[in-house]
Every structure is written in C-alpha cells, then in structure tokens.
Design a protein around this motif. Structure first.
Motif, PDB file in Angstrom:
ATOM      1  N   ASP A 411     -27.903  23.914 106.185  1.00 12.66           N
ATOM      2  CA  ASP A 411     -26.600  24.010 105.522  1.00 12.66           C
ATOM      3  C   ASP A 411     -26.728  23.967 104.006  1.00 12.66           C
ATOM      4  O   ASP A 411     -25.797  24.349 103.296  1.00 12.66           O
ATOM      5  CB  ASP A 411     -25.680  22.874 105.997  1.00 12.66           C
ATOM      6  CG  ASP A 411     -24.256  23.027 105.503  1.00 12.66           C
ATOM      7  OD1 ASP A 411     -23.625  24.057 105.840  1.00 12.66           O
ATOM      8  OD2 ASP A 411     -23.769  22.140 104.774  1.00 12.66           O
ATOM      9  N   SER A 412     -27.866  23.510 103.493  1.00 12.46           N
ATOM     10  CA  SER A 412     -28.085  23.439 102.047  1.00 12.46           C
ATOM     11  C   SER A 412     -28.779  24.717 101.573  1.00 12.46           C
ATOM     12  O   SER A 412     -29.038  25.635 102.353  1.00 12.46           O
ATOM     13  CB  SER A 412     -28.921  22.209 101.703  1.00 12.46           C
ATOM     14  OG  SER A 412     -30.267  22.418 102.101  1.00 12.46           O
ATOM     15  N   TRP A 413     -29.114  24.761 100.280  1.00 10.37           N
ATOM     16  CA  TRP A 413     -29.814  25.940  99.756  1.00 10.37           C
ATOM     17  C   TRP A 413     -31.177  26.129 100.410  1.00 10.37           C
ATOM     18  O   TRP A 413     -31.726  27.237 100.386  1.00 10.37           O
ATOM     19  CB  TRP A 413     -29.966  25.815  98.237  1.00 10.37           C
ATOM     20  CG  TRP A 413     -28.689  26.033  97.478  1.00 10.37           C
ATOM     21  CD1 TRP A 413     -27.706  25.123  97.243  1.00 10.37           C
ATOM     22  CD2 TRP A 413     -28.270  27.245  96.839  1.00 10.37           C
ATOM     23  NE1 TRP A 413     -26.693  25.685  96.497  1.00 10.37           N
ATOM     24  CE2 TRP A 413     -27.021  26.984  96.225  1.00 10.37           C
ATOM     25  CE3 TRP A 413     -28.832  28.515  96.704  1.00 10.37           C
ATOM     26  CZ2 TRP A 413     -26.322  27.964  95.503  1.00 10.37           C
ATOM     27  CZ3 TRP A 413     -28.131  29.484  95.977  1.00 10.37           C
ATOM     28  CH2 TRP A 413     -26.893  29.207  95.395  1.00 10.37           C
ATOM     29  N   ASP A 414     -31.739  25.083 101.026  1.00  8.19           N
ATOM     30  CA  ASP A 414     -32.992  25.239 101.768  1.00  8.19           C
ATOM     31  C   ASP A 414     -32.853  26.223 102.919  1.00  8.19           C
ATOM     32  O   ASP A 414     -33.848  26.815 103.352  1.00  8.19           O
ATOM     33  CB  ASP A 414     -33.451  23.885 102.325  1.00  8.19           C
ATOM     34  CG  ASP A 414     -34.193  23.054 101.291  1.00  8.19           C
ATOM     35  OD1 ASP A 414     -34.672  23.634 100.295  1.00  8.19           O
ATOM     36  OD2 ASP A 414     -34.294  21.828 101.476  1.00  8.19           O
ATOM     37  N   GLY A 415     -31.642  26.381 103.439  1.00  7.26           N
ATOM     38  CA  GLY A 415     -31.408  27.352 104.505  1.00  7.26           C
ATOM     39  C   GLY A 415     -31.166  28.754 103.986  1.00  7.26           C
ATOM     40  O   GLY A 415     -30.990  29.688 104.780  1.00  7.26           O
ATOM     41  N   TYR A 416     -31.181  28.916 102.671  1.00  2.00           N
ATOM     42  CA  TYR A 416     -30.923  30.203 102.014  1.00  2.00           C
ATOM     43  C   TYR A 416     -31.921  30.398 100.868  1.00  2.00           C
ATOM     44  O   TYR A 416     -31.538  30.612  99.726  1.00  2.00           O
ATOM     45  CB  TYR A 416     -29.489  30.235 101.467  1.00  2.00           C
ATOM     46  CG  TYR A 416     -28.430  29.962 102.504  1.00  2.00           C
ATOM     47  CD1 TYR A 416     -27.669  30.992 103.043  1.00  2.00           C
ATOM     48  CD2 TYR A 416     -28.184  28.660 102.956  1.00  2.00           C
ATOM     49  CE1 TYR A 416     -26.685  30.749 103.996  1.00  2.00           C
ATOM     50  CE2 TYR A 416     -27.210  28.407 103.907  1.00  2.00           C
ATOM     51  CZ  TYR A 416     -26.472  29.443 104.426  1.00  2.00           C
ATOM     52  OH  TYR A 416     -25.503  29.200 105.375  1.00  2.00           O
ATOM     53  N   PRO A 417     -33.225  30.300 101.148  1.00  5.90           N
ATOM     54  CA  PRO A 417     -34.211  30.313 100.058  1.00  5.90           C
ATOM     55  C   PRO A 417     -34.235  31.612  99.262  1.00  5.90           C
ATOM     56  O   PRO A 417     -34.512  31.592  98.059  1.00  5.90           O
ATOM     57  CB  PRO A 417     -35.538  30.057 100.768  1.00  5.90           C
ATOM     58  CG  PRO A 417     -35.305  30.492 102.181  1.00  5.90           C
ATOM     59  CD  PRO A 417     -33.882  30.165 102.464  1.00  5.90           C
ATOM     60  N   ALA A 418     -33.956  32.753  99.899  1.00  7.89           N
ATOM     61  CA  ALA A 418     -33.934  34.015  99.151  1.00  7.89           C
ATOM     62  C   ALA A 418     -32.776  34.024  98.164  1.00  7.89           C
ATOM     63  O   ALA A 418     -32.907  34.516  97.039  1.00  7.89           O
ATOM     64  CB  ALA A 418     -33.835  35.197 100.116  1.00  7.89           C
ATOM     65  N   SER A 419     -31.660  33.473  98.568  1.00 10.08           N
ATOM     66  CA  SER A 419     -30.506  33.379  97.676  1.00 10.08           C
ATOM     67  C   SER A 419     -30.825  32.467  96.498  1.00 10.08           C
ATOM     68  O   SER A 419     -30.501  32.783  95.336  1.00 10.08           O
ATOM     69  CB  SER A 419     -29.293  32.849  98.453  1.00 10.08           C
ATOM     70  OG  SER A 419     -28.109  32.927  97.703  1.00 10.08           O
ATOM     71  N   ARG A 420     -31.460  31.335  96.766  1.00 11.47           N
ATOM     72  CA  ARG A 420     -31.857  30.424  95.694  1.00 11.47           C
ATOM     73  C   ARG A 420     -32.838  31.098  94.742  1.00 11.47           C
ATOM     74  O   ARG A 420     -32.730  30.934  93.512  1.00 11.47           O
ATOM     75  CB  ARG A 420     -32.467  29.151  96.282  1.00 11.47           C
ATOM     76  CG  ARG A 420     -32.945  28.153  95.239  1.00 11.47           C
ATOM     77  CD  ARG A 420     -33.317  26.826  95.886  1.00 11.47           C
ATOM     78  NE  ARG A 420     -34.382  26.957  96.863  1.00 11.47           N
ATOM     79  CZ  ARG A 420     -34.676  26.030  97.778  1.00 11.47           C
ATOM     80  NH1 ARG A 420     -33.992  24.900  97.833  1.00 11.47           N
ATOM     81  NH2 ARG A 420     -35.660  26.216  98.632  1.00 11.47           N
ATOM     82  N   LYS A 421     -33.774  31.845  95.289  1.00  9.92           N
ATOM     83  CA  LYS A 421     -34.758  32.516  94.437  1.00  9.92           C
ATOM     84  C   LYS A 421     -34.088  33.555  93.541  1.00  9.92           C
ATOM     85  O   LYS A 421     -34.432  33.688  92.356  1.00  9.92           O
ATOM     86  CB  LYS A 421     -35.852  33.165  95.273  1.00  9.92           C
ATOM     87  CG  LYS A 421     -36.973  33.771  94.416  1.00  9.92           C
ATOM     88  CD  LYS A 421     -38.071  34.370  95.250  1.00  9.92           C
ATOM     89  CE  LYS A 421     -39.247  34.783  94.368  1.00  9.92           C
ATOM     90  NZ  LYS A 421     -38.857  35.716  93.287  1.00  9.92           N
ATOM     91  N   ARG A 422     -33.119  34.303  94.074  1.00 10.25           N
ATOM     92  CA  ARG A 422     -32.412  35.278  93.248  1.00 10.25           C
ATOM     93  C   ARG A 422     -31.687  34.583  92.097  1.00 10.25           C
ATOM     94  O   ARG A 422     -31.672  35.072  90.962  1.00 10.25           O
ATOM     95  CB  ARG A 422     -31.424  36.082  94.081  1.00 10.25           C
ATOM     96  CG  ARG A 422     -32.057  37.094  95.016  1.00 10.25           C
ATOM     97  CD  ARG A 422     -31.053  38.083  95.564  1.00 10.25           C
ATOM     98  NE  ARG A 422     -30.005  37.449  96.344  1.00 10.25           N
ATOM     99  CZ  ARG A 422     -30.053  37.239  97.650  1.00 10.25           C
ATOM    100  NH1 ARG A 422     -31.143  37.586  98.336  1.00 10.25           N
ATOM    101  NH2 ARG A 422     -29.039  36.686  98.282  1.00 10.25           N
ATOM    102  N   VAL A 423     -31.073  33.436  92.388  1.00 11.58           N
ATOM    103  CA  VAL A 423     -30.366  32.702  91.343  1.00 11.58           C
ATOM    104  C   VAL A 423     -31.346  32.223  90.281  1.00 11.58           C
ATOM    105  O   VAL A 423     -31.100  32.366  89.069  1.00 11.58           O
ATOM    106  CB  VAL A 423     -29.578  31.527  91.960  1.00 11.58           C
ATOM    107  CG1 VAL A 423     -29.108  30.564  90.879  1.00 11.58           C
ATOM    108  CG2 VAL A 423     -28.388  32.053  92.751  1.00 11.58           C
ATOM    109  N   LEU A 424     -32.474  31.650  90.692  1.00  7.84           N
ATOM    110  CA  LEU A 424     -33.448  31.149  89.726  1.00  7.84           C
ATOM    111  C   LEU A 424     -34.127  32.287  88.969  1.00  7.84           C
ATOM    112  O   LEU A 424     -34.440  32.153  87.774  1.00  7.84           O
ATOM    113  CB  LEU A 424     -34.480  30.269  90.420  1.00  7.84           C
ATOM    114  CG  LEU A 424     -33.943  28.922  90.914  1.00  7.84           C
ATOM    115  CD1 LEU A 424     -35.031  28.138  91.644  1.00  7.84           C
ATOM    116  CD2 LEU A 424     -33.379  28.092  89.755  1.00  7.84           C
ATOM    117  N   ASP A 425     -34.354  33.413  89.643  1.00 11.42           N
ATOM    118  CA  ASP A 425     -34.883  34.580  88.924  1.00 11.42           C
ATOM    119  C   ASP A 425     -33.877  35.046  87.876  1.00 11.42           C
ATOM    120  O   ASP A 425     -34.254  35.420  86.757  1.00 11.42           O
ATOM    121  CB  ASP A 425     -35.179  35.718  89.905  1.00 11.42           C
ATOM    122  CG  ASP A 425     -36.433  35.473  90.743  1.00 11.42           C
ATOM    123  OD1 ASP A 425     -37.188  34.527  90.419  1.00 11.42           O
ATOM    124  OD2 ASP A 425     -36.634  36.216  91.722  1.00 11.42           O
TER     125      ASP A 425
END
Length: 548
Positions: A411-425
């Motif tokens: 349920d956290s960003w750990d379940g959406y790592p590609a989304s988190r990576k796009r944000v950090l990129d």
C-alpha cells in the motif's frame, strides 16, 4: 525495478489505457439514476443563488457553531475561512430545515476586532449541509488575522489565521506541523490541544481525518467521557448522511476545534476518509466499481463540506482535484499530493508481500500520469530553497526483516517502485536541492534518508522524509515497538523510529530544516503532557538527517 526509457514509455501507455477504462466507469456512474438520486450533480455557485428557500437566521434557537471555525490554504494576500451551521450535532442536516441562511463574517487585524480588514455575507446552503467557505482576498501578505462568523443572534468562536508571504519574499524561518490519523474510537485528541499552543505558520494534515469504522455508544477507547452516542455511529459509513454525521462527531472534539481555530490547515486525504486501502475505483472488498464510486462520491462531497478548502477543490461526482501547490516566499514550495484517487490497485492482493514482477511492473502508478507530470514540472520551475512534498503513505523503503526473504508494504510507495523511481528521476532532472517529504498513515514517527538506491546504503542521498505518527490511531503506543530493532537494522536509511502518538514540527530556514518529533504519553486517558522524543536536522545542500 525497471528503468529503461522504453519500459517507462510502455508503462505510461498502459497507464493511459487504464485511465480511459476508469473514465468509462465514471461516465456510467454519472448517467445512472442512482447518481441523480444522490444529487451529486448539484452545482451551486459558492455564495450564489440556490434552489432552496431562504430562512431567517434569527429563528435559529440554539448555537449553530458547535463545530467551531477553521481556515486553510493560505496564499499571498488571501485565506479561506470555514464554518458549518449545526445546532444539533447528531441529527441529519444539523437540526436545520432544508433552507439557506445568511451568515455574516468578519476578518480583523486584532483579536478584539477594533481594526476590521474585511467583512461580508455568505449563504449557508442545505445542499452543502450548511457549510460555508469564504475565500477572502485583498489582504496583506504574511500577516496574522482574526476571524469570526455570525448567524442571527449567535457569534462563533474567534479563529486565528495568516496569509502567506509574497512568492518573492526572502524569509528567515517558517514553522509547520504535520499531523495524521485521528481515530475517534482509539482515544482522545490530546495532541491537538498541545498543537494549538505551538507557534506555527501552518498545519499540514496528511490524511485519515476520520475513520469509516463503527464507533460504539461510549466512544470506543474514550472511556472517561460522559456521553452516549446515538446508534447511528455504531456502523460503517456508506452514505452521504453517514459521512456528514461522522464529521460532526469528529469535529465536535474540543481539542481538534482548538487546533483549527489556532492555525490555518492545509489538508489532503488518505484512505479512511472513504474506505480502508481503496485504490482509485477499486474498493477494499468485493464491490462493483460503479457501486464503490457512489460511495466515493459521498465521501468526497462530505470531505469538502467539512474542510477549509477552496472552491476549486469542490468534487464533481466521484472526482476532485485535491493535489495543489502553495508557496511560502522563496523559502518553501509545497506540492500537496493525492496518492489515493489515481493509483493502480495494490499488487499481490495488498498487505505485506514479497516484491516481484507484479509490484515492479513499470505501468503501475501511485499518482497517475497527469499528477506526476504536474509534480516534476513544478520542481523544474521552482526557485524555493526547500521543496516540500506533503503526501500520505511511506515514501522510503521499509523492509520488515534483515534476511533476503523480506516483505514490503504493497500500500506504500514500496508497492509502486517504478512510480517512485520516476518521481526521483524527475527530482534529479529538475536540478533542485533540498527535497523534504512529509508523510502520515503508519501511526509511528519515522525519520528517513531518501536514497537513490535503497538497497545500497552507500548510494546518493536525495532527500529527507519526516513521517509523523498518529494523533490517536493505534491507542497509546510505545516508544519502541516490538519490531524496533529489526526495522533499524533492516533499513540503514532509517534514522529514527518511535511508536507514541503526537505530531511533528518542522522548522525551515535558508540553511537547515529541523524536525522535532513530539509525543504524548497516552491518548486513552485525557490530559497527557507532550514531550519532544527526538530532534534532527538536515542542512540545505547536504541531504540526510543528523541528530540536532
């Protein structure tokens, strides 16, 4: 985790197809008789004419300001003022007839109202459950004001608010608080009483303002209060009337009213304002999406009615644009996210799971493509010293054990790592410094370094995450939960972990950001003292937390 450009592009294409499918379901919703019956298509100009007949406020025989006052979303020279007329809290419609009432408001430069800056009238419409939202402009920037309302013979409590500085202003300091998760049935809102006494410029509420779960006649864990709640609260919220009454219960809490009256709030929702762990139009349980969207429309409508939000956040059926950007001079830009309304469904059936191809699918999104672009475009245009991201669920990685078979929260960003990576990129591509993420949801205090690669402790630190504990959810809590040692060893970027209730205070300056993690010793008994469990700083240009 997928990182190639082609994977990212295919992910966005899949996301757009999914969004089109969701739009089709919403079109179905808006053409059904059920939606019309729920009257979600009411579109009344705020402060304009409405279909309901006018009634004289002089005929209101009981105090209608039982829910206090609030302000929110401060802009340079403008602020939003809120109240709701409800002389009888626990009745549908607040005990008022289905008529509109004229409410007078005043905003002054002093607490005694000898120097009134603005005054006017606004209609309290029954279609909005007699809530009023007054957008006051033409004010001085970076100034404290006091406000109040009058309906007939009744005068509201006085609230204190402030406008934001000019966007170009160079400031020496800003103090904000982060709060979240206030389950009425889990205890008293004691932390809010202490929050009301803090010297703050704004309060960010990061979600779970209320809970949809049943509340017993004695208020659950609030065993010391001398009340008997009506039976209508002892069931889960489903209808518009259910949500409206639940807000009445929560907002009647004197400590919450004190905090709202003391500071402007900037709010965003998480899941429990609607239903636990929903994702876009996918509910927690086996309910058709079209049926769930009716519930979501009711929840979103009641949320707007009961929060200090501007007219642009007014929902349209089951949709509302809650994400928005605010500034506090050149010191801070705030990009307030909505990580519920547009997210992909949780991978592997939700909960704590072993990560794998499903959770790491590059098409998965936490924010939706439009909000993601809005965020990264805003970073590129930012000239603020601190770029602050108030949002809902834990952004940094949280492994639940030290061994290779660890699990992560889907349920956290750990379940959406590609989304988190796009944000950090996007953050790195923007070339900005000083990313600060504010988070709620998990009922504990965390202080974390945001890593470029969470699996490599030596990788670059990109920013800082301050996770605030709950106001009451989880009951009293403990300083060191049972998994404290495991979490600290499994997650080297985790610098602080405390399981008491409370809030976080963040002080921003051109050189540093300081986080004070405030805790109360108990919430199942009233009147507990507040203490600072720990303080950390991060230096501008040098991300990462160090003890203060």
């Amino acid at each position: 985790m997928h990182s190639s450009d082609s994977s990212s592009a295919s992910g966005h294409t899949a996301e757009l197809r999914a969004a089109a499918s969701r739009l089709d379901r919403r079109r179905f919703l808006t053409t059904t008789g059920a939606a019309a019956a729920l009257a979600f298509t009411v579109n009344i100009p705020l402060g304009g004419a409405a279909s309901a007949a006018e009634a004289s406020a002089s005929k209101i025989t009981d105090n209608p300001f039982t829910l206090g006052v609030a302000s929110g979303d401060p802009l340079p020279g403008s602020v939003l003022l809120w109240t709701r007329l409800a002389p009888r809290l626990f009745e549908s419609g607040g005990g008022l007839p289905s008529a509109r009432f004229t409410v007078h408001w005043e905003l002054a430069r002093d607490e005694r109202f000898t120097r009134v800056a603005r005054r006017g009238t606004v209609n309290a419409h029954p279609e909005f459950n007699h809530a009023v939202h007054v957008e006051v402009g033409g004010l001085d920037t970076d100034r404290v004001y006091y406000y109040r309302f009058r309906a007939g013979q009744w005068v509201s409590p006085v609230g204190r608010t402030r406008t934001a500085p000019a966007k170009s202003a160079r400031l020496t300091e800003m103090r904000l608080a982060a709060v979240s998760c206030q389950a009425y049935h889990d205890g008293y809102f004691t932390a809010y009483r202490h929050l009301a006494d803090e010297d703050l410029d704004a309060v960010f509420h990061l979600g779970d303002y209320l809970y949809e779960y049943a509340v017993t006649a004695t208020g659950g864990a609030r065993a010391y209060q001398d009340i008997r709640l009506p039976a209508q609260f002892n069931r889960e919220t489903l209808t518009l009337d259910d949500y409206r009454l639940r807000y009445a219960l929560y907002k009647s809490d004197p400590d919450l009213m004190a905090a709202h009256a003391a500071h402007p709030f900037i709010v965003t929702w998480d899941d429990h304002e609607t239903e636990n762990n929903y994702a876009d139009d996918t509910p927690e349980n086996d309910v058709p999406p079209e049926e769930f969207l009716l519930r979501r429309a009711a929840a979103y409508r009641a949320y707007w009615e009961n929060q200090p939000l501007r007219g642009r956040q007014l929902p349209h059926g089951p949709d509302a644009q809650l994400y928005r950007r605010l500034h506090f001079g050149r010191l801070a830009q705030f990009d307030v996210l909505d990580t519920r309304q547009y997210r992909s469904d949780q991978a592997y059936g939700d909960g704590w799971q072993t990560p794998g191809p499903e959770s790491e699918d590059p098409s998965r999104t936490m924010t939706g493509a439009t909000q993601e672009r809005w965020l990264t475009d805003g970073w590129r245009a930012s000239r603020a010293t601190w770029n602050v991201l108030p949002q809902q669920v834990t952004f940094s990685q949280r492994k639940d054990r030290t061994t290779a078979d660890y699990k992560l929260s889907m349920d956290s960003w750990d379940g959406y790592p590609a989304s988190r990576k796009r944000v950090l990129d996007g953050w790195q591509a923007a070339g900005r410094d000083n990313l600060l993420v504010l988070t709620g949801d998990v009922h504990v205090h965390f202080g974390m370094d945001i890593k470029q690669d969470f699996d490599d402790p030596a990788s670059k630190t990109l920013g800082t995450e301050v996770v605030t504990t709950s106001i009451s959810s989880g009951k009293d809590g403990v300083d060191r939960p049972g998994n404290w040692d495991t979490y600290m060893r499994a997650n080297p970027h985790l610098k602080f972990y405390n399981g008491r209730r409370g809030y976080a205070v963040v002080t921003l300056s051109p050189d540093t950001a300081r986080a004070d993690f405030r805790t109360v010793s108990a919430v199942t008994t009233p009147g507990a003292p507040v203490a600072t469990a720990a303080s950390f700083v991060t230096e501008a240009g040098d991300p990462g937390l160090t003890p203060a």
